[in-house]
Design an enzyme around this catalytic site. Structure first.
Site, mmCIF file in Angstrom:
data_model
loop_
_atom_site.group_PDB
_atom_site.id
_atom_site.type_symbol
_atom_site.label_atom_id
_atom_site.label_comp_id
_atom_site.label_asym_id
_atom_site.label_seq_id
_atom_site.Cartn_x
_atom_site.Cartn_y
_atom_site.Cartn_z
ATOM 1 N N ASP A 159 7.768 -11.154 -8.752
ATOM 2 C CA ASP A 159 9.049 -10.769 -8.155
ATOM 3 C C ASP A 159 10.076 -11.895 -8.236
ATOM 4 O OD1 ASP A 159 7.546 -8.588 -7.581
ATOM 5 O OD2 ASP A 159 7.424 -8.944 -5.424
ATOM 6 N N GLU B 46 7.069 -17.899 0.233
ATOM 7 C CA GLU B 46 6.451 -16.680 0.771
ATOM 8 C C GLU B 46 4.966 -16.895 1.060
ATOM 9 O OE1 GLU B 46 7.922 -13.064 -0.485
ATOM 10 O OE2 GLU B 46 6.206 -11.895 0.234
ATOM 11 N N HIS C 163 -0.340 -5.301 -9.474
ATOM 12 C CA HIS C 163 -1.449 -6.107 -8.928
ATOM 13 C C HIS C 163 -2.186 -6.862 -10.038
ATOM 14 C CE1 HIS C 163 -1.237 -4.890 -4.694
ATOM 15 N NE2 HIS C 163 -0.804 -3.730 -5.162
ATOM 16 N N SER D 172 11.329 -5.399 -3.571
ATOM 17 C CA SER D 172 11.290 -6.844 -3.474
ATOM 18 C C SER D 172 12.546 -7.476 -2.893
ATOM 19 C CB SER D 172 10.987 -7.429 -4.849
ATOM 20 O OG SER D 172 10.257 -8.570 -4.653
HETATM 21 C C1 GLA Z 1 4.201 -7.407 -4.573
HETATM 22 C C2 GLA Z 1 4.011 -8.892 -4.895
HETATM 23 C C3 GLA Z 1 3.916 -9.112 -6.403
HETATM 24 C C4 GLA Z 1 2.907 -8.179 -7.049
HETATM 25 C C5 GLA Z 1 3.108 -6.741 -6.588
HETATM 26 C C6 GLA Z 1 2.028 -5.822 -7.066
HETATM 27 O O1 GLA Z 1 5.454 -6.980 -5.028
HETATM 28 O O2 GLA Z 1 5.063 -9.646 -4.372
HETATM 29 O O3 GLA Z 1 3.609 -10.453 -6.654
HETATM 30 O O4 GLA Z 1 1.606 -8.610 -6.817
HETATM 31 O O5 GLA Z 1 3.188 -6.634 -5.175
HETATM 32 O O6 GLA Z 1 2.060 -5.724 -8.451
#
Ligand code: GLA
Length: 384
Positions: free
Chosen positions: A170, A158, A34, A124
């Site tokens: 990601d 997204e 985050h 992801s």
């Molecule tokens: C998800 C989001 C990322 C990141 C994480 C938390 O995976 O896609 O962009 O913010 O949460 O670190």
């Protein structure tokens, strides 16, 4: 890893031709959670769980997707892109929309895809779908979009089409991942460097709670708003603060009274987590896995108590893991509210620790956790 032959065969059966094949990986994040949308630092790596795409251009404007895992078709016209009733299709259509927005002329295409990234587990799969398709379309239509543009376009898909305001981590690691390396990304400047992570001494092991993070997207967007709120408060006093990346702990504490409890805790967490990424990277350079692991444990505590994105199952897995012999570090990973923990375990202890952790989890929650021992692989690419 997904067997590309499965995709090729299905493609031939459906469309009667041979596709080009692309592999798009899932990811782990060692530390820095985050922080990406707060213009901070992250330390992800691409892993050997992936989605394989089979793709061929068409001469008309039809876009035809087939998901092997859902056993489902989605079709639409290139000139009539809108949100689909089929949820998975939105991740793909969003990418097509972004590509057309660049002004590039493309036609329709056929696409079969499938893989072994567990959905909703924080590995992801969504970025793998978005960035994988962006890469594939760039290739088949020879668009020559540069890699960073592909990353941004996949993230935008997204943000705008699916409606989750995810950061850039990601999609970035999906495209820029490198075998046996973790990547430290500065999410403001987008400068990055690799750290070798090719150790025979320890493994990255994921334990999957099998709790699907359905809360995640609403809570995720809420966390983002709370961080923005924190920045607004800080800006009254420190006009140079553009994002939490710029904030210092003392500045937040000095003005504690102006924050709600939640916003105060979120801000402190982000500042501390950025510091932890710096420390962890120094530990990596010095080959100090013990201290690196400690930073992972502190990261989990922050995510649990200050950022409040963990859940009972994740906390339990971390708690049990952190007292096992050979476990250097453990923490929840990704957006939170379910999904996986990431663990750094000395090679010789992987089997024993996994057995105990999985057994304890089963006794407490009545189900086995998933166990994935990860290899670090290259980012998205064509399969030769
Ligand atoms: C998800 C989001 C990322 C990141 C994480 C938390 O995976 O896609 O962009 O913010 O949460 O670190």
């Amino acid at each position: 890893m997904t067997d590309p032959e499965k995709i090729r065969e299905k493609f031939r059966g459906l469309y009667n031709e041979d596709p080009l094949l692309f592999r798009s990986p899932g990811r782990v994040n060692l530390i820095g959670e985050h922080t990406d949308y707060n213009e901070g630092f992250v330390l992800p790596a691409a892993i050997d769980k992936d989605i394989v795409f089979g793709v061929c251009p068409r001469n008309d404007n039809l876009i035809s997707f087939y998901s092997l895992d859902f056993n489902e078709h989605a079709e639409t016209d290139l000139n009539n892109l809108h949100k689909s009733e089929i949820h998975w299709a939105d991740y793909l259509l969003g990418v097509v929309e972004q590509i057309t927005k660049t002004g590039e002329k493309i036609k329709g295409f056929n696409c079969v895809f499938g893989g072994d990234i567990p959905i909703g587990s924080g590995l992801s799969s969504s970025a793998a779908i978005e960035a994988g398709l962006a890469y594939a379309l760039d290739h088949i239509y020879k668009l020559n979009i540069d890699k960073l543009q592909l990353v941004k376009l996949a993230q935008k898909a997204e943000n705008e089409f699916v409606g989750v305001r995810c950061g850039i981590m990601d999609q970035f690691i999906n495209i820029f991942g490198k075998e046996n390396h973790v990547l430290k990304l500065d999410c403001r400047s987008l400068r990055f460097n690799y750290y070798s992570f090719d150790s025979d001494d320890y493994k990255i092991v994921l334990f999957d709670t099998h709790v699907k993070h359905s809360l995640a997207s609403t809570e995720y967007n809420l966390r983002r708003r709370q961080c923005e709120e924190g920045v607004r408060i800080l800006q009254h006093h420190f006009p140079w603060i553009k994002s939490l990346r710029d904030a210092k702990k003392e500045e937040i504490i000095e003005h504690k009274k102006e924050f709600t409890r939640a916003v105060f805790d979120r801000c402190l967490y982000v500042v501390e987590e950025n510091e932890r990424v710096e420390k962890a990277c120094n530990d990596l350079s010095e080959n100090n896995q013990e201290d690196f692991g400690l930073q992972m444990i502190f990261s989990h505590e922050g995510l649990r108590d200050k950022y409040e994105v963990s859940c009972r199952e994740l906390d339990y897995l971390v708690e049990v893991a952190s007292v096992q012999q050979g476990v250097l570090g453990a923490r929840m990973m990704g957006g939170g509210f379910g999904g996986c923990t990431i663990n750094l375990i000395k090679n010789d202890y992987v089997a024993e620790a996994s057995k105990i952790i999985s057994e304890e989890y089963r006794i407490t929650f009545g189900k086995e956790p998933g166990i994935y021992v990860c290899k670090i692989v290259d980012g998205t690419g064509i399969i030769k």
